[in-house]
Design an enzyme around this catalytic site. Structure first.
Site, mmCIF file in Angstrom:
data_model
loop_
_atom_site.group_PDB
_atom_site.id
_atom_site.type_symbol
_atom_site.label_atom_id
_atom_site.label_comp_id
_atom_site.label_asym_id
_atom_site.label_seq_id
_atom_site.Cartn_x
_atom_site.Cartn_y
_atom_site.Cartn_z
ATOM 1 N N HIS A 354 -9.522 55.693 -6.126
ATOM 2 C CA HIS A 354 -8.200 55.101 -6.293
ATOM 3 C C HIS A 354 -8.148 53.741 -5.593
ATOM 4 O O HIS A 354 -8.429 53.638 -4.404
ATOM 5 C CB HIS A 354 -7.132 56.025 -5.719
ATOM 6 C CG HIS A 354 -5.739 55.630 -6.070
ATOM 7 N ND1 HIS A 354 -5.100 56.076 -7.207
ATOM 8 C CD2 HIS A 354 -4.871 54.798 -5.450
ATOM 9 C CE1 HIS A 354 -3.894 55.550 -7.260
ATOM 10 N NE2 HIS A 354 -3.729 54.771 -6.201
ATOM 11 N N ALA A 355 -7.800 52.692 -6.342
ATOM 12 C CA ALA A 355 -7.823 51.329 -5.797
ATOM 13 C C ALA A 355 -6.871 51.199 -4.611
ATOM 14 O O ALA A 355 -5.734 51.661 -4.660
ATOM 15 C CB ALA A 355 -7.455 50.322 -6.886
ATOM 16 N N HIS A 384 -3.512 42.393 -7.735
ATOM 17 C CA HIS A 384 -2.538 43.200 -7.002
ATOM 18 C C HIS A 384 -3.065 43.598 -5.624
ATOM 19 O O HIS A 384 -2.379 43.411 -4.608
ATOM 20 C CB HIS A 384 -2.206 44.460 -7.810
ATOM 21 C CG HIS A 384 -1.418 45.472 -7.037
ATOM 22 N ND1 HIS A 384 -0.049 45.449 -6.973
ATOM 23 C CD2 HIS A 384 -1.811 46.522 -6.261
ATOM 24 C CE1 HIS A 384 0.373 46.443 -6.210
ATOM 25 N NE2 HIS A 384 -0.684 47.109 -5.755
ATOM 26 N N GLU A 385 -4.255 44.161 -5.564
ATOM 27 C CA GLU A 385 -4.782 44.632 -4.281
ATOM 28 C C GLU A 385 -4.981 43.499 -3.285
ATOM 29 O O GLU A 385 -4.722 43.656 -2.090
ATOM 30 C CB GLU A 385 -6.096 45.391 -4.488
ATOM 31 C CG GLU A 385 -5.981 46.663 -5.315
ATOM 32 C CD GLU A 385 -5.019 47.685 -4.724
ATOM 33 O OE1 GLU A 385 -4.749 47.629 -3.506
ATOM 34 O OE2 GLU A 385 -4.538 48.547 -5.472
ATOM 35 N N HIS A 388 -1.994 42.697 -1.135
ATOM 36 C CA HIS A 388 -1.856 43.452 0.111
ATOM 37 C C HIS A 388 -2.656 42.793 1.225
ATOM 38 O O HIS A 388 -2.176 42.634 2.349
ATOM 39 C CB HIS A 388 -2.366 44.880 -0.082
ATOM 40 C CG HIS A 388 -1.525 45.722 -0.977
ATOM 41 N ND1 HIS A 388 -0.189 45.937 -0.763
ATOM 42 C CD2 HIS A 388 -1.854 46.435 -2.090
ATOM 43 C CE1 HIS A 388 0.279 46.746 -1.698
ATOM 44 N NE2 HIS A 388 -0.702 47.054 -2.524
ATOM 45 N N GLU A 412 4.065 46.350 -2.114
ATOM 46 C CA GLU A 412 3.550 46.565 -3.465
ATOM 47 C C GLU A 412 3.882 45.392 -4.383
ATOM 48 O O GLU A 412 3.132 45.085 -5.315
ATOM 49 C CB GLU A 412 4.112 47.863 -4.046
ATOM 50 C CG GLU A 412 3.680 49.118 -3.312
ATOM 51 C CD GLU A 412 2.176 49.306 -3.298
ATOM 52 O OE1 GLU A 412 1.495 48.850 -4.237
ATOM 53 O OE2 GLU A 412 1.673 49.920 -2.341
ATOM 54 N N HIS A 513 -0.663 60.387 -5.583
ATOM 55 C CA HIS A 513 0.256 60.124 -4.486
ATOM 56 C C HIS A 513 0.935 61.392 -3.954
ATOM 57 O O HIS A 513 1.530 61.357 -2.876
ATOM 58 C CB HIS A 513 1.300 59.107 -4.936
ATOM 59 C CG HIS A 513 0.687 57.812 -5.376
ATOM 60 N ND1 HIS A 513 0.027 57.686 -6.573
ATOM 61 C CD2 HIS A 513 0.612 56.602 -4.767
ATOM 62 C CE1 HIS A 513 -0.425 56.453 -6.698
ATOM 63 N NE2 HIS A 513 -0.104 55.779 -5.624
ATOM 64 N N TYR A 523 6.993 51.825 -5.408
ATOM 65 C CA TYR A 523 6.475 51.250 -6.650
ATOM 66 C C TYR A 523 7.602 50.934 -7.623
ATOM 67 O O TYR A 523 7.544 49.951 -8.360
ATOM 68 C CB TYR A 523 5.447 52.195 -7.279
ATOM 69 C CG TYR A 523 4.309 52.519 -6.361
ATOM 70 C CD1 TYR A 523 3.350 51.553 -6.046
ATOM 71 C CD2 TYR A 523 4.187 53.767 -5.775
ATOM 72 C CE1 TYR A 523 2.309 51.838 -5.183
ATOM 73 C CE2 TYR A 523 3.144 54.065 -4.916
ATOM 74 C CZ TYR A 523 2.213 53.096 -4.615
ATOM 75 O OH TYR A 523 1.180 53.379 -3.762
#
Length: 616
Positions: A354-355, A384-385, A388, A412, A513, A523
């Site tokens: 999971h990314a 996206h990652e 963070h 997020e 999750h 999210y």
């Protein structure tokens, strides 16, 4: 997804998860062991906070490094190590949360009060303050997470992983095969149900010790407003976007009916969940070929094919994402990022694919963990990652307890906001992947692709925690877990499983999750915030064209204001962070309507004469 502590260790204190709370009056006074020994004075409160930050900072790095090892090499020993450090961390957090409550009535400076609140309210799964509770909770949560990560099921005579099943779900158009994949993955989760119910009992016991009715109420307290007010706010936002979702649902159902016929997908009622190209039906972009406009307005490019033609590999995908942030005036990623990240799936061991994005030392040791594939979905995920990671680095100079997003939805939304630009043909042209930017005739295909992911996600983003809040409150009992999940699918998404579920089904556990214990409303909020951020950034950039064509790539003025918001971390209530970048202090879904306005009008025309909705 932002990397969170998916176990009993509290994510807020690690500076790694957006599960922190900051509502000053959300919990009542709780009894504190030994509180009488230390006078409750402003000076004592300041000293208590300083000591807490020192202790948490030291243990958080140790915990993060052990968790990284377990996530990238799942063995009996790494699971054992993570379970022990998580128990130790939870015990420390419970101690500090109860200690912070001793100063509830003491007048202290605003920053000390905020830190006390974060200590008191920032545990994702609070263990009660009794011997053995933290260890039991840590054992359960580590076991749940690893059960998910190592899950496999039989498909056509062989064992397959979620990675393989995800690709097959995206590509298959055979209803029987899709049903087998959908139901097959859900065979990994019934074993989790007993552990999950016990985990809920323990966490609720801990939440009550901190003054909350249950763990769900504690989670809702983390948004600078009262828990019930936050729930009402998410309802308000959903009502802003629900008519558009229903319009999209109606169109997609009609096209699925045209392809598969009434026996597979009726023309009225809910949509069969496994037909939507995603294991959890949370994003529908993989079935664009099924629902694409039948005449005119065809898309002239496919991003996955563009990436393949340009000889992209996983490393180049991540370098491209980094370059977007650098174009805004932010610094390149440190060399250690490239040396220590897990960018592709190792072939010699079990890992959590999971990314996720990680900050291991609360300073500069930032990394991503992905099993990256060269396709359009992971191109977006990379952007996206990295959001963070850039957020983590921006607030690294904040005091330890403020090293977090303004709220978990912010964390997020940062990468999703960048992803909106990264998804445009404007950006693909800017980086040389697309020779020319298509004209307005391709707006509907582009917006439809975006809506199949962005708008389709909104009710799912809401329903996961709606289910969990009812579980924590006791309104949904363990015997009702699966029926309640299915009911939420129908109520919010207008979806139904492909067939009856077995009596022992625990379908919630098949969504990462849930066993990973990551709060999910973040999210939903992120899908609101990202459009707010995007509209504000495009206005700052002087963009005058359609909002869905705007790319802020290369705009350093926007980058400067963007970074100023990120540098605030969690030091101020989220409305102040929102105002710093957008000029607004409130949640506002109107930017979604502005972005998708041409598509909404087109869908309305396509749906003319259809019986939209799914309840009879």
């Amino acid at each position: 997804m932002k990397r969170t502590l998916m176990t009993a260790a509290a994510a807020c204190a690690l500076g790694l998860a957006a599960g922190c709370a900051s509502y000053a009056d959300a919990a009542t006074d709780a009894p504190v062991a030994g509180a009488a020994a230390t006078p409750a004075t402003p000076e004592a409160a300041t000293a208590f906070v300083a000591d807490a930050e020192t202790r948490l900072a030291a243990l958080s790095e140790e915990a993060a490094r052990i968790q990284w090892v377990r996530a990238t090499n799942i063995t009996h020993d790494t699971m054992w190590l993570e379970s022990r450090i998580n128990a130790e961390y939870t015990e420390l957090q419970v101690e500090l949360a109860n200690g912070a409550a001793a100063f509830n009535e003491v007048e202290v400076p605003a920053d000390i009060r905020r830190k006390l609140n974060l200590l008191r309210l920032g545990i994702v799964l609070p263990a009660p303050n009794r011997p053995g509770a933290a260890s039991e909770l840590a054992d359960i949560t580590t076991r749940l997470d690893s059960t998910y990560a190592t899950g496999k099921f039989e498909f056509k005579g062989r064992q397959i992983t979620l990675d393989e099943a995800t690709i097959l779900m995206a590509e298959s158009r055979d209803p029987a095969e899709l049903e087998a994949l959908y139901e097959g993955w859900r065979t990994i989760s019934p074993v989790m149900a007993g552990d999950y119910a016990r985990m809920v009992e323990i966490a609720n016991e801990g939440a009550r010790e901190l003054g909350f009715a249950d763990t769900g109420a504690m989670w809702r307290a983390g948004y600078d407003m009262e828990p019930d007010a936050f729930a009402a706010e998410t309802d308000r936002l959903w009502e802003q976007v629900r008519p558009f979702y229903e319009n999209l649902h109606c169109y997609v159902r009609n096209r699925l009916n045209a392809k598969y016929g009434d026996e597979v997908q009726p023309g009225t009622g809910p949509i069969r969940a496994d037909l939507l190209g995603n294991m959890w039906s949370q994003q529908w972009g993989n079935i664009y070929d099924v629902v694409a406009p039948t005449s005119g307005g065809e898309s002239s490019y496919d991003l996955t094919r563009l990436l393949e033609a340009a000889d992209y590999d996983a490393g180049k995908m991540v370098r491209t994402g980094e370059n977007f942030y650098v174009s805004l005036g932010l610094d390149p990623l440190p060399q250690t990022f490239w040396e220590r990240s897990m960018i592709t799936r190792p072939q010699d061991r079990e890992v959590v694919c999971h990314a996720s994005a990680w900050d291991l030392d609360n300073r500069d040791d930032i990394r991503i963990k992905m099993c990256t594939q060269v396709n359009a979905e992971d191109f977006y995920t990379v952007h996206h990652e990295l959001g963070h990671n850039y957020y983590q680095r921006a607030y690294k100079d904040q005091p330890f307890l403020f090293k977090n997003g303004a709220n978990d939805g912010f964390h997020e939304a940062i990468g999703d906001f960048v992803g909106l630009s990264a998804s445009t043909p404007t950006y693909l042209n800017q980086i040389g992947l697309l020779d020319t930017v298509p004209g307005a005739e391709e707006d509907i295909p582009f917006l439809l692709k975006m809506a199949l992911d962005k708008i389709a996600f909104l009710p799912f983003g809401l329903m996961v925690d709606r289910w969990r809040w009812d579980v924590f409150s006791g309104e949904t009992t363990p015997a009702e877990y699966n029926d309640a999940w299915t009911a939420n699918m129908r109520r919010y998404q207008g979806l139904t499983p492909p067939g009856p579920r077995p009596g022992n089904a625990f379908d919630p556990g098949a969504k990462y999750h849930i066993p990973g214990n990551t709060p999910y409303t973040r999210y939903f909020l992120a899908h609101i915030y990202q459009f707010q951020f995007h509209r504000a950034a495009c206005e700052q950039a002087g963009w005058t064209g359609p909002l869905h064509r705007c790319s802020i790539y290369g705009n350093r003025e926007v980058g400067e204001r963007f970074n100023a918001m990120m540098e605030m971390g969690q030091s101020r209530p989220w409305p102040e962070a929102m105002q710093a970048f957008t000029g607004q202090r409130e949640n506002d879904a109107s930017a979604i309507a502005a972005y998708f306005a041409p598509l909404d009008a087109w869908l309305t025309e396509q749906n003319r004469g259809q019986a939209c909705g799914w309840e009879t």
